[in-house]
Scaffold this motif. Sequence first.
Motif, mmCIF file in Angstrom:
data_model
loop_
_atom_site.group_PDB
_atom_site.id
_atom_site.type_symbol
_atom_site.label_atom_id
_atom_site.label_comp_id
_atom_site.label_asym_id
_atom_site.label_seq_id
_atom_site.Cartn_x
_atom_site.Cartn_y
_atom_site.Cartn_z
ATOM 1 N N GLY A 265 -13.834 2.848 2.567
ATOM 2 C CA GLY A 265 -14.770 1.896 1.974
ATOM 3 C C GLY A 265 -14.320 1.167 0.734
ATOM 4 N N GLN A 266 -13.194 1.565 0.162
ATOM 5 C CA GLN A 266 -12.812 1.019 -1.139
ATOM 6 C C GLN A 266 -12.621 -0.502 -1.095
ATOM 7 O OE1 GLN A 266 -11.573 3.796 0.044
ATOM 8 N NE2 GLN A 266 -12.173 5.296 -1.489
ATOM 9 N N TYR A 267 -12.898 -1.103 -2.224
ATOM 10 C CA TYR A 267 -12.625 -2.550 -2.296
ATOM 11 C C TYR A 267 -11.222 -2.782 -2.822
ATOM 12 C CZ TYR A 267 -13.678 -2.460 -7.380
ATOM 13 O OH TYR A 267 -13.678 -2.206 -8.721
ATOM 14 N N VAL B 202 -12.104 7.206 -7.416
ATOM 15 C CA VAL B 202 -11.490 5.923 -7.066
ATOM 16 C C VAL B 202 -12.464 5.084 -6.244
ATOM 17 C CG1 VAL B 202 -9.567 4.818 -5.878
ATOM 18 C CG2 VAL B 202 -9.206 6.970 -7.104
ATOM 19 N N VAL B 203 -12.815 3.923 -6.759
ATOM 20 C CA VAL B 203 -13.747 3.062 -6.027
ATOM 21 C C VAL B 203 -13.066 1.819 -5.467
ATOM 22 C CG1 VAL B 203 -15.838 3.820 -7.227
ATOM 23 C CG2 VAL B 203 -14.460 1.955 -8.185
ATOM 24 N N GLY B 204 -11.888 1.518 -6.005
ATOM 25 C CA GLY B 204 -11.180 0.336 -5.528
ATOM 26 C C GLY B 204 -9.743 0.333 -6.005
ATOM 27 N N PHE B 205 -9.033 -0.722 -5.638
ATOM 28 C CA PHE B 205 -7.629 -0.861 -6.037
ATOM 29 C C PHE B 205 -7.343 -2.309 -6.400
ATOM 30 C CE2 PHE B 205 -7.758 2.655 -3.075
ATOM 31 C CZ PHE B 205 -6.938 3.607 -3.678
ATOM 32 N N GLU B 206 -6.472 -2.506 -7.371
ATOM 33 C CA GLU B 206 -5.981 -3.860 -7.610
ATOM 34 C C GLU B 206 -4.657 -4.012 -6.888
ATOM 35 O OE1 GLU B 206 -5.486 -5.154 -11.711
ATOM 36 O OE2 GLU B 206 -4.779 -7.134 -11.050
ATOM 37 N N ALA B 207 -4.553 -5.078 -6.103
ATOM 38 C CA ALA B 207 -3.297 -5.368 -5.404
ATOM 39 C C ALA B 207 -2.387 -6.149 -6.345
ATOM 40 C CB ALA B 207 -3.580 -6.191 -4.148
ATOM 41 N N LEU B 208 -1.138 -5.715 -6.454
ATOM 42 C CA LEU B 208 -0.173 -6.384 -7.330
ATOM 43 C C LEU B 208 1.115 -6.639 -6.546
ATOM 44 C CD1 LEU B 208 -0.991 -4.033 -10.303
ATOM 45 C CD2 LEU B 208 -1.304 -6.528 -10.409
ATOM 46 N N VAL B 209 1.605 -7.857 -6.650
ATOM 47 C CA VAL B 209 2.774 -8.227 -5.845
ATOM 48 C C VAL B 209 4.070 -7.769 -6.509
ATOM 49 C CG1 VAL B 209 3.045 -10.550 -6.849
ATOM 50 C CG2 VAL B 209 3.778 -10.127 -4.479
ATOM 51 N N ARG B 210 5.039 -7.408 -5.695
ATOM 52 C CA ARG B 210 6.364 -7.022 -6.181
ATOM 53 C C ARG B 210 7.415 -7.842 -5.447
ATOM 54 N NH1 ARG B 210 3.892 -5.660 -9.654
ATOM 55 N NH2 ARG B 210 3.465 -3.612 -10.539
ATOM 56 N N PHE C 114 -0.617 -0.964 -5.125
ATOM 57 C CA PHE C 114 -2.059 -0.866 -5.375
ATOM 58 C C PHE C 114 -2.325 0.111 -6.508
ATOM 59 C CE2 PHE C 114 -1.252 -2.166 -1.106
ATOM 60 C CZ PHE C 114 -2.186 -3.166 -0.865
ATOM 61 N N GLN C 115 -3.109 -0.338 -7.481
ATOM 62 C CA GLN C 115 -3.444 0.545 -8.596
ATOM 63 C C GLN C 115 -4.924 0.915 -8.537
ATOM 64 O OE1 GLN C 115 -3.183 -0.988 -12.666
ATOM 65 N NE2 GLN C 115 -2.433 1.014 -13.343
ATOM 66 N N PRO C 116 -5.235 2.214 -8.549
ATOM 67 C CA PRO C 116 -6.635 2.623 -8.452
ATOM 68 C C PRO C 116 -7.500 2.145 -9.616
ATOM 69 C CG PRO C 116 -5.200 4.547 -8.764
ATOM 70 C CD PRO C 116 -4.312 3.365 -8.565
ATOM 71 N N ILE C 117 -8.728 1.828 -9.276
ATOM 72 C CA ILE C 117 -9.764 1.519 -10.270
ATOM 73 C C ILE C 117 -10.783 2.639 -10.116
ATOM 74 C CG2 ILE C 117 -11.585 -0.116 -10.934
ATOM 75 C CD1 ILE C 117 -9.834 -2.338 -9.610
ATOM 76 N N VAL C 118 -11.058 3.354 -11.196
ATOM 77 C CA VAL C 118 -11.968 4.507 -11.097
ATOM 78 C C VAL C 118 -13.286 4.217 -11.796
ATOM 79 C CG1 VAL C 118 -9.966 6.073 -11.065
ATOM 80 C CG2 VAL C 118 -11.199 5.697 -13.198
#
Length: 274
Positions: A106-108, A54-62, A43-47
């Motif tokens: 609460g983050q998306y 930090v308001v959300g995270f992008e999920a990235l597959v490994r 998960f990479q934070p989105i600020v």
Amino acid sequence: AKRGGRGIVRLFDEGMDEGIRFRRRVESGLSQAIDKGELSLVFQPIVSGAAIEVVGFEALVRWNTREYGPISPATFIPIAEESNLIHELGDWVLTQALDVMKQWPGQYVSVNFSPRQFRRHNFVGHIMESVLRAGIEPARLQIEITETAIFDDAERAADTLYKLRQMGFRIALDDFGTGYSSLYNIRKFALDCLKIDKSFIDGMGRERESAAIVHSIIHLGRALGLGIIAEGVETEVQVQALRLAGASHLQGYFFSRPVTADLAAEMAATRFIG
Ligand code: C2E
Ligand code: CA
Ligand code: CA
Ligand code: CA
């Protein structure tokens, strides 16, 4: 000269064979990856551009294979996309992301969906069902799609996006500026934000063209009432320039690389500046 010519042809053929063999190995490996537990999510934070929180995270597959070690999603996602494997893989990603979200406040979470997933029959129903089963608020799931997913059959895509948005999901248009979207068409789609592709952010400090494109996208997004996520932000200079230009959100190594769910949870309340 003839022999040399044949040699080149043979080499080229072998190169192609190698390419096809690699594809087949990836396909068969991927079809077993879930059962073998070789897949994971980071998960990479989105600020937010304003408060830098930090308001959300992008999920990235490994995918960490036992045989060859880690293989990049940039390599295996396109191969999965060309076979039916993308559906199984995508379902795994979504289920896993929703599961992790249960443990967060609460983050998306922003999940990538490939064009083929997006065009799948009853995509909307499928997503809704997964979210309901997990007991997650639709507003906490951001659906990331690329221009390719929506511009092939724009009418149907517009309908799908409208339904998703009605249900409360967020929609982000990924890699914006690299595809074939006409700016004129953008307004037909129910979107929440545009993600400016890293290639433009990279060029910002170097070429006037990139900086001009970034400014135009931010301007366009704001005029249409859309959020703007600048991705691939690596330097403080970029951060300052993007905040000044009015990007609503930032994402990139400057803040954090993609991390495990546990580390992401710790970051959830982090403020990076001030
Ligand atoms: P993307 O959706 O454009 O994701 C952003 C990529 O940029 C990620 O690479 C991320 O790790 C990387 N990145 C983020 N910030 C920086 C930065 O500051 N500098 C640099 N150099 N890179 C940065 P990743 O994780 O290797 O993913 C590559 C692509 O694979 C993604 O590009 C996306 O198209 C695809 N992908 C990844 N996970 C999934 C997934 O779960 N489903 C689908 N359908 N595609 C996925
Ligand atoms: Ca993405
Ligand atoms: Ca992207
Ligand atoms: Ca990309």
